[in-house]
Design a protein around this motif. Structure first.
Motif, PDB file in Angstrom:
ATOM      1  N   ALA A   1       0.811  -1.215   0.000  1.00  0.00           N
ATOM      2  CA  ALA A   1       0.000   0.000   0.000  1.00  0.00           C
ATOM      3  C   ALA A   1       0.847   1.268   0.000  1.00  0.00           C
ATOM      4  N   GLU A   2       1.977   1.258   0.739  1.00  0.00           N
ATOM      5  CA  GLU A   2       2.816   2.443   0.795  1.00  0.00           C
ATOM      6  C   GLU A   2       3.446   2.742  -0.564  1.00  0.00           C
ATOM      7  N   ALA A   3       3.773   1.676  -1.301  1.00  0.00           N
ATOM      8  CA  ALA A   3       4.386   1.881  -2.608  1.00  0.00           C
ATOM      9  C   ALA A   3       3.359   2.369  -3.631  1.00  0.00           C
ATOM     10  N   ASP A   4       2.137   1.873  -3.544  1.00  0.00           N
ATOM     11  CA  ASP A   4       1.090   2.267  -4.495  1.00  0.00           C
ATOM     12  C   ASP A   4      -0.240   2.347  -3.774  1.00  0.00           C
ATOM     13  N   PRO A   5      -0.480   3.415  -2.981  1.00  0.00           N
ATOM     14  CA  PRO A   5      -1.703   3.512  -2.183  1.00  0.00           C
ATOM     15  C   PRO A   5      -2.961   3.573  -3.039  1.00  0.00           C
ATOM     16  N   GLN A   6      -2.869   4.138  -4.255  1.00  0.00           N
ATOM     17  CA  GLN A   6      -4.052   4.239  -5.107  1.00  0.00           C
ATOM     18  C   GLN A   6      -4.536   2.867  -5.555  1.00  0.00           C
ATOM     19  N   ALA A   7      -3.565   1.965  -5.862  1.00  0.00           N
ATOM     20  CA  ALA A   7      -3.941   0.621  -6.297  1.00  0.00           C
ATOM     21  C   ALA A   7      -4.663  -0.132  -5.193  1.00  0.00           C
ATOM     22  N   ALA A   8      -4.250   0.081  -3.952  1.00  0.00           N
ATOM     23  CA  ALA A   8      -4.897  -0.606  -2.833  1.00  0.00           C
ATOM     24  C   ALA A   8      -6.347  -0.152  -2.678  1.00  0.00           C
ATOM     25  N   GLN A   9      -6.634   1.119  -3.005  1.00  0.00           N
ATOM     26  CA  GLN A   9      -7.986   1.643  -2.866  1.00  0.00           C
ATOM     27  C   GLN A   9      -8.892   1.186  -4.005  1.00  0.00           C
ATOM     28  N   ASP A  10      -8.294   0.737  -5.096  1.00  0.00           N
ATOM     29  CA  ASP A  10      -9.083   0.377  -6.268  1.00  0.00           C
ATOM     30  C   ASP A  10      -9.334  -1.118  -6.372  1.00  0.00           C
ATOM     31  N   LYS A  11      -9.371  -1.799  -5.249  1.00  0.00           N
ATOM     32  CA  LYS A  11      -9.706  -3.222  -5.219  1.00  0.00           C
ATOM     33  C   LYS A  11     -10.677  -3.474  -4.074  1.00  0.00           C
ATOM     34  N   LEU A  12     -11.697  -4.259  -4.376  1.00  0.00           N
ATOM     35  CA  LEU A  12     -12.699  -4.578  -3.357  1.00  0.00           C
ATOM     36  C   LEU A  12     -13.352  -5.906  -3.719  1.00  0.00           C
ATOM     37  N   ALA A  13     -13.625  -6.725  -2.714  1.00  0.00           N
ATOM     38  CA  ALA A  13     -14.305  -8.003  -2.933  1.00  0.00           C
ATOM     39  C   ALA A  13     -15.176  -8.292  -1.715  1.00  0.00           C
ATOM     40  N   TYR A  14     -16.364  -8.824  -1.955  1.00  0.00           N
ATOM     41  CA  TYR A  14     -17.242  -9.206  -0.849  1.00  0.00           C
ATOM     42  C   TYR A  14     -18.194 -10.300  -1.324  1.00  0.00           C
ATOM     43  N   PHE A  15     -18.877 -10.923  -0.361  1.00  0.00           N
ATOM     44  CA  PHE A  15     -19.783 -12.047  -0.647  1.00  0.00           C
ATOM     45  C   PHE A  15     -21.218 -11.616  -0.397  1.00  0.00           C
ATOM     46  N   LEU A  16     -22.083 -11.912  -1.356  1.00  0.00           N
ATOM     47  CA  LEU A  16     -23.501 -11.596  -1.243  1.00  0.00           C
ATOM     48  C   LEU A  16     -24.300 -12.860  -0.968  1.00  0.00           C
ATOM     49  N   HIS A  17     -25.255 -12.790  -0.063  1.00  0.00           N
ATOM     50  CA  HIS A  17     -26.148 -13.930   0.195  1.00  0.00           C
ATOM     51  C   HIS A  17     -27.480 -13.406   0.700  1.00  0.00           C
ATOM     52  N   PRO A  18     -28.538 -14.160   0.512  1.00  0.00           N
ATOM     53  CA  PRO A  18     -29.853 -13.717   0.979  1.00  0.00           C
ATOM     54  C   PRO A  18     -29.937 -13.750   2.500  1.00  0.00           C
ATOM     55  N   ARG A  19     -30.899 -13.031   3.035  1.00  0.00           N
ATOM     56  CA  ARG A  19     -31.109 -13.047   4.480  1.00  0.00           C
ATOM     57  C   ARG A  19     -31.578 -14.424   4.934  1.00  0.00           C
ATOM     58  N   SER A  20     -31.323 -14.724   6.211  1.00  0.00           N
ATOM     59  CA  SER A  20     -31.731 -16.029   6.752  1.00  0.00           C
ATOM     60  C   SER A  20     -33.229 -16.243   6.624  1.00  0.00           C
ATOM     61  N   SER A  21     -34.009 -15.169   6.778  1.00  0.00           N
ATOM     62  CA  SER A  21     -35.456 -15.299   6.670  1.00  0.00           C
ATOM     63  C   SER A  21     -35.866 -15.726   5.260  1.00  0.00           C
ATOM     64  N   VAL A  22     -35.135 -15.234   4.260  1.00  0.00           N
ATOM     65  CA  VAL A  22     -35.433 -15.610   2.876  1.00  0.00           C
ATOM     66  C   VAL A  22     -35.070 -17.080   2.641  1.00  0.00           C
ATOM     67  N   VAL A  23     -33.917 -17.499   3.195  1.00  0.00           N
ATOM     68  CA  VAL A  23     -33.493 -18.890   3.058  1.00  0.00           C
ATOM     69  C   VAL A  23     -34.531 -19.824   3.669  1.00  0.00           C
ATOM     70  N   ILE A  24     -34.988 -19.483   4.872  1.00  0.00           N
ATOM     71  CA  ILE A  24     -35.993 -20.315   5.547  1.00  0.00           C
ATOM     72  C   ILE A  24     -37.293 -20.338   4.748  1.00  0.00           C
ATOM     73  N   MET A  25     -37.684 -19.189   4.197  1.00  0.00           N
ATOM     74  CA  MET A  25     -38.920 -19.119   3.429  1.00  0.00           C
ATOM     75  C   MET A  25     -38.848 -20.016   2.187  1.00  0.00           C
ATOM     76  N   ILE A  26     -37.707 -19.999   1.486  1.00  0.00           N
ATOM     77  CA  ILE A  26     -37.546 -20.827   0.290  1.00  0.00           C
ATOM     78  C   ILE A  26     -37.592 -22.310   0.656  1.00  0.00           C
ATOM     79  N   LEU A  27     -36.910 -22.680   1.753  1.00  0.00           N
ATOM     80  CA  LEU A  27     -36.903 -24.074   2.173  1.00  0.00           C
ATOM     81  C   LEU A  27     -38.291 -24.542   2.596  1.00  0.00           C
ATOM     82  N   LEU A  28     -38.989 -23.685   3.331  1.00  0.00           N
ATOM     83  CA  LEU A  28     -40.340 -24.065   3.756  1.00  0.00           C
ATOM     84  C   LEU A  28     -41.273 -24.195   2.558  1.00  0.00           C
ATOM     85  N   ALA A  29     -41.080 -23.340   1.541  1.00  0.00           N
ATOM     86  CA  ALA A  29     -41.908 -23.418   0.343  1.00  0.00           C
ATOM     87  C   ALA A  29     -41.727 -24.750  -0.372  1.00  0.00           C
ATOM     88  N   ALA A  30     -40.559 -25.375  -0.175  1.00  0.00           N
ATOM     89  CA  ALA A  30     -40.321 -26.689  -0.775  1.00  0.00           C
ATOM     90  C   ALA A  30     -40.724 -27.829   0.155  1.00  0.00           C
TER      91      ALA A  30
END
Length: 331
Positions: A171-200
């Motif tokens: 980051a110290e060598a190239d602080p801009q490059a460190a700011q231009d990267k991002l990763a995260y995980f998306l998932h439905p809420r637990s209530s949605v998961v339970i609703m889908i399972l119950l529907a089945a």
């Protein structure tokens, strides 16, 4: 993060020890239970037992050996995959829940064969006791769902952490490059998961009276729907990419094609609903209502991607606007 784990071997860094221990011990206990119950019924089966798949009668020890091997193969073989920390957390929960369901179902199948063929008195012996099988598989399904919803994967040092650590060092060598990267995980809420399972499960439980395969098919379909709502979102200096379960790329937006990006608190229904949507040059991927980034492309199209919260959405919009040479938009 368990930073001290970096000193261990590669296999130790990529395995959740507690989950691995469970995936090995649980099928072992089921196998012991099958052996104990089989030996108790052995005297009622002097002519041997027909395997659940059919065929000629085999000695009880051989029958139990096949059952034990099947339980361990399914339970330990599939369950150990849920101990891999390289997999997304939601996928690990689904894998462990599925492993518990399958190994309990296999256990029930062999028990139903023993009880069905060991029937005496006024009961007519049958190859598999359907009632025992149905009730046992219902319990197996419930146990699998409960485990998938309650299992909390351990946070351990993984290859992703190695990458983040390396990024911090550079980051110290190239602080801009460190700011231009991002990763995260998306998932439905637990209530949605339970609703889908119950529907089945709810209609499947009644239709199972016709055929247990209907219940199994509905549950598998529900799990596929849940999996399709889980994805990783990654952005770097070149592009934004969404991958289903972190594996299948379904949405790619080059940064050079971005006109502007803004973080918003949205309702999924206003953008076509949950999951992947593509229409008339626009694309969306939303696992829930709430924080998201709306991207307007130079060609007039629109890309909408969900985020865990508005802080992450702000970071994503800032990166996209910076790479496009625009001033970050405010929500």
């Amino acid at each position: 993060m368990a930073r001290e784990n970096r000193g261990g071997s590669s296999s130790e860094r990529h395995l959740d020890v507690q989950a691995l221990r469970f995936s090995l011990v649980f099928p072992g206990l089921l196998a012991l239970g099958l052996v104990f119950g089989g030996l108790m019924l052995a005297t009622k089966l002097p002519d041997g037992v027909v395997l659940p798949m059919g065929g000629n009668p085999v000695p009880v020890p051989l029958f139990l050996g096949v059952g034990v091997a099947s339980i361990i193969l399914v339970g330990a073989g599939l369950g150990s995959q849920g101990a891999r920390t390289t997999l997304p957390r939601m996928l690990r929960r689904i894998v462990l829940g599925l492993a518990v369901t399958l190994q309990l179902s296999v256990f029930t199948l062999f028990v139903a064969a023993l009880l069905g063929q060991g029937a005496r008195g006024q009961l007519t012996p049958e190859r598999v006791d359907d009632y025992v099988l149905l009730m046992g598989c219902g319990l197996a399904l419930a146990m699998g769902v409960v485990l998938a919803l309650t299992f909390k994967p351990d946070e351990q040092w993984t290859s992703a952490d190695d990458g983040a650590f390396a990024a911090l060092l550079s980051a110290e060598a190239d602080p801009q490059a460190a700011q231009d990267k991002l990763a995260y995980f998306l998932h439905p809420r637990s209530s949605v998961v339970i609703m889908i399972l119950l529907a089945a499960i709810m209609p499947g439980a009644f239709l199972a009276l016709i055929s247990p395969w209907i219940l199994l098919a509905l549950v598998v379909a529900a799990l596929v729907v849940i999996a399709m709502l889980c994805a990783t979102v990654e952005v770097d200096r070149e592009r934004l990419i969404v991958k289903i379960l972190g594996v299948i790329p379904v949405l790619v937006a080059p940064c050079e094609g971005v006109a502007a990006a803004v973080s918003l608190d949205i309702v999924a229904g206003d953008y076509g609903g949950w999951g992947l949507r593509k229409h008339s040059g626009s694309a969306t991927f939303l696992a829930r209502s709430g924080a998201a980034v709306v991207v307007r492309a130079n060609d007039g199209g629109k890309v909408v991607v969900g985020a865990p919260n508005l802080d992450v959405a702000d970071q994503l919009s800032e990166i996209l606007n910076r790479r496009a040479g625009k001033t970050p938009q405010q929500r």
